[in-house]
Design a protein around this motif. Structure first.
Motif: not given
Length: 174
Positions: A91-110
């Motif tokens: 019964g688990v629902v998976f919610v894939h939080l999808s984004g571009s590499r550029a957006v995610i790398e920017g968040r990680m660096r911040g």
């Protein structure tokens, strides 16, 4: 309701999880808290985890979902999601939080104080298997404000018949 917020490191699982938990009145738990110290040390050194490193952790993630709730976990491969679902009793629902590499790398660096370095982002994307149509999953684009991400998740869960009530939360109320 048992929900896994999934995606590569830096996609916003923790931020979305806290707000989504409030919106759905469900407890949120960060799956990173379930990693053994050896896994955290390995990632802190910039070394990608192997499947052998991940299996015990993924089992703990699934076990944490035996009761209703939300957990943030990368769940990058279908086999990982299958193990989590089995350990949770289904019964688990998976919610894939999808984004571009550029957006995610920017968040990680911040961000500060997290053990996962941006250098491991390529290995995360290389490992990612986007949920297939036959999996109980929804995909949400993270390149929008947090409140909009949560409102979209709630709408998609309602379409699956999983979220209770009328309309999704007003972004102003989240």
């Amino acid at each position: 309701m048992k929900i896994v917020l999934m995606g590569v490191a830096g996609c916003g699982k923790s931020s979305v999880g806290v707000v989504l938990g409030e919106a759905l009145a469900l407890p949120y738990r960060d799956g990173d808290d379930l990693h053994p110290a050896e896994n955290i040390a390995k990632m802190s050194r910039g070394e990608a985890l192997t499947d052998a490193d991940r299996w015990p952790w993924l089992a703990l993630v699934g076990q944490a979902l035996r009761a209703p709730g939300i957990i943030g976990c990368s769940a990058l491969k279908r086999s990982y999601r299958e193990l989590i679902d089995a350990e949770a009793g289904g019964g688990v629902v998976f919610v894939h939080l999808s984004g571009s590499r550029a957006v995610i790398e920017g968040r990680m660096r911040g961000r500060t104080g997290h053990f996962m370095p941006p250098a491991l982002l390529d290995s995360q994307f290389a490992t990612l298997e986007v949920p297939a149509p036959d999996e109980q999953a929804v995909v949400v684009d993270i390149d929008q404000p947090l409140q909009a991400v949560v409102a979209e998740i709630v709408r998609k869960l309602k379409r699956l018949g999983l979220a209770a009530g009328g309309s999704p939360p007003d972004p102003e109320d989240i």
